[in-house]
Every structure is written in C-alpha cells, then in structure tokens.
Design an enzyme around this catalytic site. Structure first.
Site, short mmCIF file in Angstrom:
data_model
loop_
_atom_site.label_atom_id
_atom_site.label_comp_id
_atom_site.label_asym_id
_atom_site.label_seq_id
_atom_site.Cartn_x
_atom_site.Cartn_y
_atom_site.Cartn_z
CE1 TYR A 100 -4.13 0.75 -0.51
CE2 TYR A 100 -4.42 -1.43 0.65
CZ TYR A 100 -4.86 -0.42 -0.10
OH TYR A 100 -6.25 -0.55 -0.75
CD GLU A 117 -4.75 5.28 0.49
OE1 GLU A 117 -4.53 5.94 1.48
OE2 GLU A 117 -5.85 4.61 -0.01
#
Ligand SMILES: *Cc1c(COP(=O)(O)O)cnc(C)c1O
Length: 426
Positions: free
Chosen positions: A47, A49
C-alpha cells in the site's frame, strides 16, 4: 497451497491465442517479457497512498524508488516538467484531470465518439457526459479530417472550460497550435489525450502537444508498449491557469491540483507493481530499439493503407499519419460487425468501428479499425503486410463461403510460427 489449474490453463490458452493469430486491434500491443516480469512481483502487496516521499503508509522507501524512476523516465521521454504515473488506466487519467480542473456542470468540448473520439471526452453514457456539459466537434464529410474552423465556431457558441483533443479512431495528426489558439479565444484549457499515438510522439515521429496543451493524458499500453495503465503529463507547470477556482478557492500550482485529482480525488492505493512495469517500459522507449520499432510502425501503417487502397477499399481521410486506419466497408456490402466476426474466425483480430456519418448503430457499424503496433512487435515489416491484406480481402469478398475462414486460419497459424511471441514462456 493447491495450484489453481483452472485459471492457469485459461492463461495458457490465451498465450496460445495471442501466438497463433494476427493482432490488428489498434489499441493493443505485446509488452516485453521484462515488463510482464515486473508486473508479476511482490510490489502488488504494498500500500502506498500518496506520492514518493509523502506517503500515508510506512515501508514505502523501496517502492518510492521505482515510482520516482517511472516519473523521471516519463519526463525524460517527453521532455516535460510533470508526470503522474499512478492512473490505473487512460480513462482514470482523464477522470482525474477533469475532477482537478473542472466543477460539476462545467462545459467541455471534445471529438464526437462516432467520429473517432473517446467515451471519456463527453459521451452521454460516461461520467464525462454525466458530470459535465459536453459539446462536440467532428470531421469533414469530404476529407474525413478535423474541422478546425467549425471547432472555433462551436467553442465561441458553447464557451467550454476545457477543450479535449485526441482520439481513438483518427488516423491523422493534430494541429495543437491551432487548437490552443481556439482555446485562447474563449479562455479554455486544452487537454490532449494521446492514448493512441504516445509511442510515436515519444520518438518525435508525430507532432508534440506539450508546447501548446496545458495537460496531456495517455495510456501506457498502446503504442508505448508498456503495462496496462495511464499517465498524466505537463510540459510546464502553471499557477492558477486562467483564474481556475479550486474547491477551496486558493491559488495552486496545476501539478498539485492534478496530483490530488488522482489521489485522493479518484483513486486510492497506486498499483506499484504496474508502476514498476511502467518504469521498465519507459527504459525501453528510451532505447534505439524502440526508435526503430516506432519507425517500423509508421512504415507498416503506410504499407497497409496502400495495400487496402489498391484493392479498392475506402479509408477514412484517404490514408494515415500514424499507426492505424479506419476502413469504411459500405462499398463492400458488409457491416463492421460481420467483417469482425469473419476475420476473428480466421484468427485475424480487428474491431468493428463506426465511421464518420455512419448510418448503422454502434453495435453493427459500417467500418473496422486496423492498427499495426502489435504485428510490428511480432516482427512484421512491409514484406508481410500485403499477405495480411490479401487474407482480409479474400474473407470480406466472399463472406458466405463457410469453408474459407477455417482455411485462412490454418494458413495464418502456420505463418505466425515464424514470428515467435514470448518464446521463453513454455
Ligand atoms: C484507449 C483510450 C483511452 C482509455 O484508456 P483505458 O486504459 O482503456 O481506460 C482514453 N482515451 C483515448 C483517446 C483512448 O484511445
């Protein structure tokens, strides 16, 4: 864990299908083995972001490096100041740009879908036609080329906030300077969507939009020959272009507007395995090999269009400046749908496509779109093109001959054995 034989068998069959057939879908290509390798890696687990150096998750120090490489190489390829490599697709890139630079209800002006435009340029069935107020320009009935004079008239009448140029089924180059002049008349932003010709623009073989267009979007999997994905580029950054009112009304550089249009505006976590594969494909685009490839794409498209013209086919606009052509089959008494079905039976893959001023609906169409990027990757040169056109002509001229597609298919499969695809894969 038990191996999923079912899915891997399907993937193996798809590899066979790709190996055996002649791929003429203009938007398709074959990414290199190292591009495939980068996609099938542990980077899919991460991940990330945010953007390199400013993430919302820990442990991003490694994927920061591959994403930064992708950005730097994209900037080097196109000689531009800004690149965002996170859009999951071309449609996502366009969604992010519109979200960043428009308010719902703003007016946009794009090329009509039935004249070669793309769904995301204002089509009623797409977010772009639902959230914004679209109007359209088109091509001339006589020449099949963009009517810039009329574009100006429509722009003056409709006062769009954004003019979008670029297409999915248009075989001619674009006059970006002229479009910018039209936009300046009405105080509009110009977005060029180079999803199709990006690989040719990358090697200087077609007009560059960057000096004239505020923002440029592209896919990475068509002529750029990378993994399936999108990208946003800008030749130079602007502060508050044309007095844009951002949601909070503050002055902002366009780059930060675009970044937030992608994340958090329209996407969550980026596909870091695909971004690494984008970096690998950009490395390839910068090589001499890719330059030769792009030149061969141009040469093959010229040879293909000449071969069709010689056999009495009608090509919209009379030829091509890029990697594709749109064939109007109305003088051959066959619909695009029927032609597509016939060719697919012989392992020659094309897509049916509306032609300008088509009298048949989108599901039937009067035309087919043909592109050469994929067969050029397979190794086709001008030497193989006439044979391909001969097969297509044979099938289209004798559509009721039930035996013919299978006969041609055998010849096609035999022919393609001389052009190995992914020989390293069993
Ligand atoms: C292919 C294409 C897109 C969309 O790309 P996807 O990756 O399929 O979403 C956008 N614009 C144009 C002009 C295209 O040809």
């Amino acid at each position: 864990m038990q191996r999923d034989q079912q899915v891997f068998n399907i993937i193996r069959k798809e590899l066979e299908r790709q190996r055996e057939g002649i791929e003429l879908i203009a938007s398709e290509n074959f990414a290199s083995l190292q591009v495939l390798e980068a996609m099938g890696t542990v980077l899919t687990n991460k991940y990330a972001e945010g953007y390199p150096g400013r993430r919302y998750y820990g442990g991003c120090q490694v994927v920061d490096q591959s994403e930064q490489l992708a950005i730097d190489r994209a900037r080097q390829i196109f000689q531009v100041e800004y690149a965002n490599v996170q859009p999951h697709s071309g449609a996502q890139a366009n969604a992010a740009v519109m979200l960043a630079l428009l308010k719902p209800g703003d007016r946009i002006l794009g090329l009509d879908l039935s004249m070669g435009g793309h769904l995301t340029h204002g089509s009623a069935v797409n977010f772009s036609g639902k959230l914004y107020q679209p109007s359209f320009y088109g091509v001339s009935r006589e020449t099949g080329t963009i009517e810039y004079e009329k574009m100006l008239g429509i722009a003056i009448r409709e006062k769009p906030r954004m003019i979008i140029c670029g297409a999915s089924a248009y075989s001619r180059d674009w006059d970006y300077a002229r479009i910018r002049a039209i936009a300046d008349e009405v105080n509009a932003l110009v977005v060029a969507d180079i999803a199709h010709p990006a690989g040719l623009i990358a090697r200087g073989l077609m007009n560059s939009p960057f000096a004239h267009c505020h923002v440029v979007t592209t896919t990475t999997h068509k002529t750029l020959r990378g993994p399936r994905g999108g990208m946003i580029l800008m030749g130079k950054d602007f502060e508050n272009p044309l007095g844009l009112k951002t949601p909070r009304g503050e002055l902002r550089m366009m780059s930060s507007l675009l970044d937030s249009g992608v994340f958090p505006g329209t996407q969550g976590g980026p596909l870091e395995h695909v971004i690494a594969a984008k970096a690998v494909s950009f490395f390839e685009v910068l090589t001499d090999d890719f330059h030769h490839y792009a030149l061969q794409v141009m040469a093959n498209a010229q040879a293909m269009s000449l071969a069709f013209l010689k056999r009495g086919y009608h090509i919209v606009s009379g030829g091509t400046d890029n990697h594709l052509m749109l064939i109007d089959l109305r003088n051959k008494g066959i619909s695009g749908k029927k032609a597509e079905e016939l060719l697919v039976k012989a392992d020659i893959t094309v897509n049916k496509n509306m032609v300008p001023f088509d009298d048949k609906p989108a599901f039937t169409t009067s035309g087919i779109r043909i592109g050469v990027p994929a067969i050029t990757t397979r190794g086709f040169t001008e030497a193989q093109i006439p044979r391909v056109v001969e097969w297509i002509d044979e099938l289209i001229s004798d559509p009721e001959n039930g035996q013919l597609p299978l006969q041609v298919k055998k010849q096609v499969n035999e022919f393609m054995r001389d052009f190995p695809l992914y020989p390293e894969l069993s």
